[in-house]
Design a protein around this motif. Structure first.
Motif, mmCIF file in Angstrom:
data_model
loop_
_atom_site.group_PDB
_atom_site.id
_atom_site.type_symbol
_atom_site.label_atom_id
_atom_site.label_comp_id
_atom_site.label_asym_id
_atom_site.label_seq_id
_atom_site.Cartn_x
_atom_site.Cartn_y
_atom_site.Cartn_z
ATOM 1 N N ILE A 26 -11.692 -7.378 -16.322
ATOM 2 C CA ILE A 26 -10.567 -6.485 -16.050
ATOM 3 C C ILE A 26 -9.923 -7.003 -14.775
ATOM 4 O O ILE A 26 -10.564 -7.065 -13.724
ATOM 5 N N ILE A 27 -8.663 -7.402 -14.916
ATOM 6 C CA ILE A 27 -7.944 -7.980 -13.777
ATOM 7 C C ILE A 27 -6.717 -7.131 -13.493
ATOM 8 O O ILE A 27 -5.855 -6.963 -14.357
ATOM 9 N N TYR A 28 -6.671 -6.598 -12.286
ATOM 10 C CA TYR A 28 -5.505 -5.854 -11.834
ATOM 11 C C TYR A 28 -4.523 -6.844 -11.218
ATOM 12 O O TYR A 28 -4.907 -7.658 -10.369
ATOM 13 N N LEU A 29 -3.266 -6.757 -11.633
ATOM 14 C CA LEU A 29 -2.204 -7.594 -11.084
ATOM 15 C C LEU A 29 -1.289 -6.698 -10.263
ATOM 16 O O LEU A 29 -0.629 -5.804 -10.799
ATOM 17 N N ILE A 30 -1.266 -6.932 -8.971
ATOM 18 C CA ILE A 30 -0.530 -6.067 -8.054
ATOM 19 C C ILE A 30 0.567 -6.878 -7.376
ATOM 20 O O ILE A 30 0.328 -7.982 -6.891
ATOM 21 N N GLY A 31 1.757 -6.311 -7.334
ATOM 22 C CA GLY A 31 2.878 -6.954 -6.664
ATOM 23 C C GLY A 31 4.174 -6.251 -7.018
ATOM 24 O O GLY A 31 4.250 -5.511 -8.000
ATOM 25 N N ASP A 32 5.188 -6.486 -6.226
ATOM 26 C CA ASP A 32 6.498 -5.896 -6.467
ATOM 27 C C ASP A 32 7.117 -6.458 -7.739
ATOM 28 O O ASP A 32 6.639 -7.467 -8.288
ATOM 29 N N LEU A 33 8.192 -5.831 -8.186
ATOM 30 C CA LEU A 33 8.953 -6.365 -9.319
ATOM 31 C C LEU A 33 9.380 -7.791 -9.005
ATOM 32 O O LEU A 33 9.851 -8.069 -7.898
ATOM 33 N N GLY A 34 9.191 -8.694 -9.927
ATOM 34 C CA GLY A 34 9.601 -10.077 -9.739
ATOM 35 C C GLY A 34 8.648 -10.935 -8.932
ATOM 36 O O GLY A 34 8.962 -12.085 -8.624
ATOM 37 N N ALA A 35 7.485 -10.415 -8.602
ATOM 38 C CA ALA A 35 6.543 -11.165 -7.767
ATOM 39 C C ALA A 35 5.798 -12.254 -8.541
ATOM 40 O O ALA A 35 5.288 -13.190 -7.942
ATOM 41 N N GLY A 36 5.710 -12.133 -9.875
ATOM 42 C CA GLY A 36 5.050 -13.174 -10.656
ATOM 43 C C GLY A 36 3.849 -12.706 -11.461
ATOM 44 O O GLY A 36 3.075 -13.534 -11.951
ATOM 45 N N LYS A 37 3.682 -11.409 -11.640
ATOM 46 C CA LYS A 37 2.529 -10.888 -12.379
ATOM 47 C C LYS A 37 2.539 -11.344 -13.841
ATOM 48 O O LYS A 37 1.530 -11.809 -14.362
ATOM 49 N N TYR A 59 7.658 -1.136 -22.166
ATOM 50 C CA TYR A 59 7.901 0.050 -22.983
ATOM 51 C C TYR A 59 6.762 0.345 -23.954
ATOM 52 O O TYR A 59 6.583 1.478 -24.367
ATOM 53 N N THR A 60 5.982 -0.651 -24.312
ATOM 54 C CA THR A 60 4.877 -0.433 -25.245
ATOM 55 C C THR A 60 3.551 -0.209 -24.527
ATOM 56 O O THR A 60 2.569 0.145 -25.157
ATOM 57 N N LEU A 61 3.497 -0.415 -23.249
ATOM 58 C CA LEU A 61 2.325 -0.291 -22.376
ATOM 59 C C LEU A 61 1.301 -1.402 -22.547
ATOM 60 O O LEU A 61 0.685 -1.818 -21.591
ATOM 61 N N VAL A 62 1.088 -1.879 -23.767
ATOM 62 C CA VAL A 62 0.084 -2.932 -23.967
ATOM 63 C C VAL A 62 0.570 -3.903 -25.037
ATOM 64 O O VAL A 62 1.155 -3.506 -26.048
ATOM 65 N N ARG A 70 -11.369 -14.880 -28.332
ATOM 66 C CA ARG A 70 -11.121 -13.962 -27.213
ATOM 67 C C ARG A 70 -9.915 -13.069 -27.506
ATOM 68 O O ARG A 70 -8.904 -13.539 -28.006
ATOM 69 N N ASN A 71 -10.055 -11.810 -27.178
ATOM 70 C CA ASN A 71 -8.924 -10.886 -27.235
ATOM 71 C C ASN A 71 -8.415 -10.661 -25.822
ATOM 72 O O ASN A 71 -9.193 -10.432 -24.898
ATOM 73 N N ILE A 72 -7.103 -10.737 -25.683
ATOM 74 C CA ILE A 72 -6.448 -10.524 -24.399
ATOM 75 C C ILE A 72 -5.522 -9.323 -24.565
ATOM 76 O O ILE A 72 -4.789 -9.238 -25.553
ATOM 77 N N TYR A 73 -5.557 -8.433 -23.599
ATOM 78 C CA TYR A 73 -4.667 -7.285 -23.596
ATOM 79 C C TYR A 73 -3.889 -7.286 -22.295
ATOM 80 O O TYR A 73 -4.472 -7.269 -21.215
ATOM 81 N N HIS A 74 -2.568 -7.340 -22.433
ATOM 82 C CA HIS A 74 -1.672 -7.368 -21.276
ATOM 83 C C HIS A 74 -1.032 -5.984 -21.168
ATOM 84 O O HIS A 74 -0.258 -5.581 -22.029
ATOM 85 N N PHE A 75 -1.371 -5.274 -20.111
ATOM 86 C CA PHE A 75 -0.850 -3.933 -19.881
ATOM 87 C C PHE A 75 0.226 -3.969 -18.808
ATOM 88 O O PHE A 75 0.108 -4.703 -17.832
ATOM 89 N N LYS A 98 -15.901 -7.585 -23.636
ATOM 90 C CA LYS A 98 -15.680 -8.932 -24.162
ATOM 91 C C LYS A 98 -14.223 -9.355 -24.051
ATOM 92 O O LYS A 98 -13.910 -10.530 -24.107
ATOM 93 N N SER A 99 -13.338 -8.386 -23.921
ATOM 94 C CA SER A 99 -11.908 -8.662 -23.864
ATOM 95 C C SER A 99 -11.468 -8.923 -22.433
ATOM 96 O O SER A 99 -12.078 -8.434 -21.479
ATOM 97 N N LEU A 100 -10.390 -9.681 -22.311
ATOM 98 C CA LEU A 100 -9.760 -9.904 -21.013
ATOM 99 C C LEU A 100 -8.579 -8.957 -20.936
ATOM 100 O O LEU A 100 -7.676 -9.006 -21.785
ATOM 101 N N CYS A 101 -8.595 -8.064 -19.966
ATOM 102 C CA CYS A 101 -7.535 -7.081 -19.775
ATOM 103 C C CYS A 101 -6.805 -7.370 -18.475
ATOM 104 O O CYS A 101 -7.407 -7.325 -17.395
ATOM 105 N N LEU A 102 -5.525 -7.685 -18.590
ATOM 106 C CA LEU A 102 -4.668 -7.971 -17.441
ATOM 107 C C LEU A 102 -3.739 -6.774 -17.274
ATOM 108 O O LEU A 102 -2.967 -6.460 -18.193
ATOM 109 N N ILE A 103 -3.805 -6.119 -16.133
ATOM 110 C CA ILE A 103 -3.120 -4.841 -15.970
ATOM 111 C C ILE A 103 -2.146 -4.886 -14.801
ATOM 112 O O ILE A 103 -2.549 -4.988 -13.634
#
Length: 163
Positions: A26-37, A59-62, A70-75, A98-103
């Protein structure tokens, strides 16, 4: 320092490379709009062989990506009004170990999201020009929150972006 978009994509690929193939994260991606997440997420997905577009699922959240092995979920929780809304999308089903979740924007899901293994803070560095001239470069700071996060950081120690 991430001097350009390619360096941000390369960091995403290095993060994936540093993650054990049989473990999720589980990876949290933190940064302002346009920062590169989302650009960093694109690096992870391209490293797995995804050749399509990678856009933020505002708009879809995920956005699910079923990759070989591997399953990847981009939130993207930017538009989330209340963390409890995550229960309606079956949020707990995504975090199977088992999944990689990028949030992106994980603070909007506080209290419902499980804790991160790794926090990536991405920021614009206006004082440092990128290789494109006057455009600002980016900085990424990786913060381990678990043994999985520590292993990812260890694997990224040799990362040196190319200008």
């Amino acid at each position: 320092m991430l001097p350009n978009e390619q360096a941000t994509v390369a960091l995403g690929a290095k993060i994936l490379e540093s993650l054990s193939a049989d473990r999720g994260a589980i990876i949290y991606l933190i940064g302002d709009l346009g920062a590169g997440k989302t650009t960093l997420t694109r690096g992870v997905l391209h490293a797995l062989g995804h050749s399509g577009a990678v856009k933020s699922p505002t708009y879809t959240l995920v956005e699910p990506y079923e990759m070989p092995g591997r399953n990847i979920y981009h939130f993207d929780l930017y538009r989330l009004a209340d963390p409890e809304e995550l229960e309606y999308v079956g949020i707990r089903d995504y975090f199977d170990g088992k999944s990689l979740c990028l949030i992106e924007w994980p603070s909007r899901g506080e209290g419902v999201l499980p804790p991160a293994d790794l926090i990536v803070k991405v920021s614009v560095s206006p004082g440092e020009a990128s290789s494109l001239g006057s455009l600002p470069g980016r900085r990424a700071r990786l913060l381990a929150q678990s043994e999985v996060g520590e292993a990812i950081i260890q694997g990224c120690r040799e990362f040196a972006p190319q200008s």
